[in-house]
Write a protein that holds these residues in place. Structure first.
Motif, mmCIF file in Angstrom:
data_model
loop_
_atom_site.group_PDB
_atom_site.id
_atom_site.type_symbol
_atom_site.label_atom_id
_atom_site.label_comp_id
_atom_site.label_asym_id
_atom_site.label_seq_id
_atom_site.Cartn_x
_atom_site.Cartn_y
_atom_site.Cartn_z
ATOM 1 N N LYS A 85 -13.451 5.345 10.729
ATOM 2 C CA LYS A 85 -13.857 5.080 9.359
ATOM 3 C C LYS A 85 -13.921 6.355 8.542
ATOM 4 C CE LYS A 85 -16.563 0.985 10.432
ATOM 5 N NZ LYS A 85 -17.888 0.374 10.397
ATOM 6 N N HIS A 86 -14.021 7.483 9.211
ATOM 7 C CA HIS A 86 -14.140 8.764 8.519
ATOM 8 C C HIS A 86 -12.919 9.632 8.792
ATOM 9 C CE1 HIS A 86 -18.435 7.597 8.486
ATOM 10 N NE2 HIS A 86 -18.392 8.205 7.312
ATOM 11 N N MET A 87 -12.575 10.448 7.794
ATOM 12 C CA MET A 87 -11.455 11.376 7.901
ATOM 13 C C MET A 87 -11.946 12.789 7.625
ATOM 14 S SD MET A 87 -8.903 9.238 5.434
ATOM 15 C CE MET A 87 -10.228 8.352 4.615
ATOM 16 N N GLN A 88 -11.332 13.725 8.282
ATOM 17 C CA GLN A 88 -11.645 15.116 7.993
ATOM 18 C C GLN A 88 -10.875 15.549 6.757
ATOM 19 O OE1 GLN A 88 -11.249 17.659 11.402
ATOM 20 N NE2 GLN A 88 -12.898 16.620 12.507
ATOM 21 N N ILE A 89 -11.281 16.664 6.200
ATOM 22 C CA ILE A 89 -10.739 17.125 4.926
ATOM 23 C C ILE A 89 -9.224 17.337 4.968
ATOM 24 C CG2 ILE A 89 -11.217 19.569 5.345
ATOM 25 C CD1 ILE A 89 -12.041 19.747 2.332
ATOM 26 N N GLY A 90 -8.685 17.776 6.101
ATOM 27 C CA GLY A 90 -7.237 17.985 6.200
ATOM 28 C C GLY A 90 -6.454 16.697 6.007
ATOM 29 N N VAL A 104 -16.965 14.719 -6.208
ATOM 30 C CA VAL A 104 -16.847 13.956 -4.964
ATOM 31 C C VAL A 104 -17.751 14.608 -3.932
ATOM 32 C CG1 VAL A 104 -14.858 15.219 -4.012
ATOM 33 C CG2 VAL A 104 -15.233 12.851 -3.368
ATOM 34 N N VAL A 105 -18.387 13.782 -3.149
ATOM 35 C CA VAL A 105 -19.278 14.283 -2.108
ATOM 36 C C VAL A 105 -18.852 13.641 -0.797
ATOM 37 C CG1 VAL A 105 -21.674 14.414 -1.312
ATOM 38 C CG2 VAL A 105 -21.169 14.532 -3.756
ATOM 39 N N PRO A 106 -18.633 14.440 0.244
ATOM 40 C CA PRO A 106 -18.268 13.834 1.519
ATOM 41 C C PRO A 106 -19.326 12.812 1.934
ATOM 42 C CG PRO A 106 -18.161 16.230 1.652
ATOM 43 C CD PRO A 106 -18.790 15.889 0.342
ATOM 44 N N SER A 107 -18.871 11.713 2.490
ATOM 45 C CA SER A 107 -19.796 10.646 2.885
ATOM 46 C C SER A 107 -20.647 11.027 4.080
ATOM 47 C CB SER A 107 -19.019 9.376 3.198
ATOM 48 O OG SER A 107 -18.461 8.871 2.004
ATOM 49 N N ALA A 108 -20.169 11.977 4.870
ATOM 50 C CA ALA A 108 -20.907 12.369 6.077
ATOM 51 C C ALA A 108 -20.456 13.755 6.509
ATOM 52 C CB ALA A 108 -20.663 11.347 7.190
ATOM 53 N N ARG A 109 -21.137 14.246 7.529
ATOM 54 C CA ARG A 109 -20.756 15.505 8.177
ATOM 55 C C ARG A 109 -20.703 15.242 9.667
ATOM 56 N NH1 ARG A 109 -19.746 20.493 5.208
ATOM 57 N NH2 ARG A 109 -20.526 20.076 3.137
ATOM 58 N N SER A 110 -19.765 15.882 10.318
ATOM 59 C CA SER A 110 -19.685 15.759 11.778
ATOM 60 C C SER A 110 -20.805 16.586 12.403
ATOM 61 C CB SER A 110 -18.325 16.258 12.274
ATOM 62 O OG SER A 110 -18.248 17.674 12.135
ATOM 63 N N GLN A 111 -20.967 16.442 13.698
ATOM 64 C CA GLN A 111 -21.986 17.238 14.391
ATOM 65 C C GLN A 111 -21.710 18.722 14.237
ATOM 66 O OE1 GLN A 111 -22.036 15.689 18.399
ATOM 67 N NE2 GLN A 111 -23.702 14.267 17.894
ATOM 68 N N HIS A 115 -13.515 22.404 -4.345
ATOM 69 C CA HIS A 115 -13.941 22.666 -5.737
ATOM 70 C C HIS A 115 -14.538 21.403 -6.348
ATOM 71 C CE1 HIS A 115 -13.991 24.122 -9.833
ATOM 72 N NE2 HIS A 115 -13.240 23.098 -10.196
ATOM 73 N N TYR A 116 -13.878 20.279 -6.150
ATOM 74 C CA TYR A 116 -14.407 19.017 -6.683
ATOM 75 C C TYR A 116 -15.752 18.672 -6.047
ATOM 76 C CZ TYR A 116 -9.871 18.222 -8.927
ATOM 77 O OH TYR A 116 -8.748 18.327 -9.704
ATOM 78 N N GLU A 117 -15.933 19.063 -4.799
ATOM 79 C CA GLU A 117 -17.235 18.866 -4.161
ATOM 80 C C GLU A 117 -18.289 19.770 -4.806
ATOM 81 O OE1 GLU A 117 -19.555 19.398 0.096
ATOM 82 O OE2 GLU A 117 -17.385 19.668 0.057
ATOM 83 N N GLU A 118 -17.930 21.033 -5.024
ATOM 84 C CA GLU A 118 -18.870 21.985 -5.625
ATOM 85 C C GLU A 118 -19.295 21.553 -7.028
ATOM 86 O OE1 GLU A 118 -16.806 25.722 -5.499
ATOM 87 O OE2 GLU A 118 -16.842 25.777 -3.295
ATOM 88 N N THR A 119 -18.387 20.908 -7.757
ATOM 89 C CA THR A 119 -18.703 20.477 -9.118
ATOM 90 C C THR A 119 -19.354 19.092 -9.149
ATOM 91 O OG1 THR A 119 -16.485 19.561 -9.434
ATOM 92 C CG2 THR A 119 -16.847 21.848 -10.132
ATOM 93 N N GLY A 120 -19.508 18.473 -7.990
ATOM 94 C CA GLY A 120 -20.188 17.188 -7.903
ATOM 95 C C GLY A 120 -19.332 15.971 -8.202
ATOM 96 N N THR A 170 -14.509 8.901 3.496
ATOM 97 C CA THR A 170 -14.149 7.501 3.682
ATOM 98 C C THR A 170 -13.005 7.144 2.740
ATOM 99 O OG1 THR A 170 -15.690 6.755 1.994
ATOM 100 C CG2 THR A 170 -16.544 6.888 4.259
ATOM 101 N N GLU A 171 -12.517 5.916 2.865
ATOM 102 C CA GLU A 171 -11.489 5.427 1.940
ATOM 103 C C GLU A 171 -11.991 5.464 0.497
ATOM 104 O OE1 GLU A 171 -8.314 4.708 2.357
ATOM 105 O OE2 GLU A 171 -8.373 5.035 4.522
ATOM 106 N N ALA A 172 -13.268 5.176 0.305
ATOM 107 C CA ALA A 172 -13.837 5.225 -1.053
ATOM 108 C C ALA A 172 -13.776 6.650 -1.613
ATOM 109 C CB ALA A 172 -15.271 4.708 -1.048
ATOM 110 N N ASP A 173 -14.011 7.642 -0.768
ATOM 111 C CA ASP A 173 -13.921 9.036 -1.204
ATOM 112 C C ASP A 173 -12.481 9.383 -1.582
ATOM 113 O OD1 ASP A 173 -16.670 9.435 -0.615
ATOM 114 O OD2 ASP A 173 -16.176 9.924 1.474
ATOM 115 N N VAL A 174 -11.530 8.898 -0.786
ATOM 116 C CA VAL A 174 -10.110 9.128 -1.080
ATOM 117 C C VAL A 174 -9.748 8.478 -2.417
ATOM 118 C CG1 VAL A 174 -7.736 8.632 -0.338
ATOM 119 C CG2 VAL A 174 -9.434 9.429 1.330
ATOM 120 N N ALA A 175 -10.214 7.253 -2.640
ATOM 121 C CA ALA A 175 -9.935 6.561 -3.902
ATOM 122 C C ALA A 175 -10.501 7.348 -5.077
ATOM 123 C CB ALA A 175 -10.513 5.151 -3.864
#
Length: 134
Positions: free
Chosen positions: A4-9, A31-38, A24-29, A45-50
């Motif tokens: 369900k999750h994809m890495q940034i690459g 888009v925010v990653p839905s989660a972080r790995s351990q 950069h888009y994350e820093e400006t708010g 997620t797909e919603a983040d990609v959209a």
């Protein structure tokens, strides 16, 4: 990973945006990653990609980061499961309609600009063709 999750690459490859641009888009708010790995890696997620695709499509039309943020906030509110007061819902829909109209106008302007550029290139082709004649 659970699929369900994809890495940034992977997100970068799917959106055709650079890692730097996504960060950069994350820093400006925007888009925010839905989660972080351990290990602390960003997970999307797909919603983040959209969401990133909306941003990517707005950029060539000259929308600012603030305008992107405004549109995304409006669509987020409209997409939320929360009940919206009728007045707020209409105000949000009006904002989205305004962006749609602005986008249409900018697309038309780009088409005009492209047509002029193609005419110029054709003029240069004619110039070179006529210059080859004895």
């Amino acid at each position: 990973m659970d699929g369900k999750h994809m890495q940034i690459g992977e997100v970068a490859a799917r959106t055709e945006l650079s890692l730097r641009t996504i960060r950069h888009y994350e820093e400006t708010g925007l888009v925010v990653p839905s989660a972080r790995s351990q290990g602390g890696f960003r997970l999307y997620t797909e919603a983040d990609v959209a969401r990133l695709m909306v941003i990517r499509r707005m950029k060539p039309l000259g929308f600012t980061l603030d305008q992107m943020r405004d549109l995304l906030e409006a669509t987020d509110r409209l997409d939320s499961r929360a009940e919206l007061p009728v007045g707020e819902r209409e105000e949000l829909l009006d904002r989205v309609r305004d962006y749609r109209e602005t986008a249409r106008q900018r697309v038309a302007a780009l088409r005009t600009q492209l047509a002029r550029a193609e005419e110029f290139a054709a003029t240069l082709d004619e110039c070179l063709t006529s210059a080859r004649r004895p």
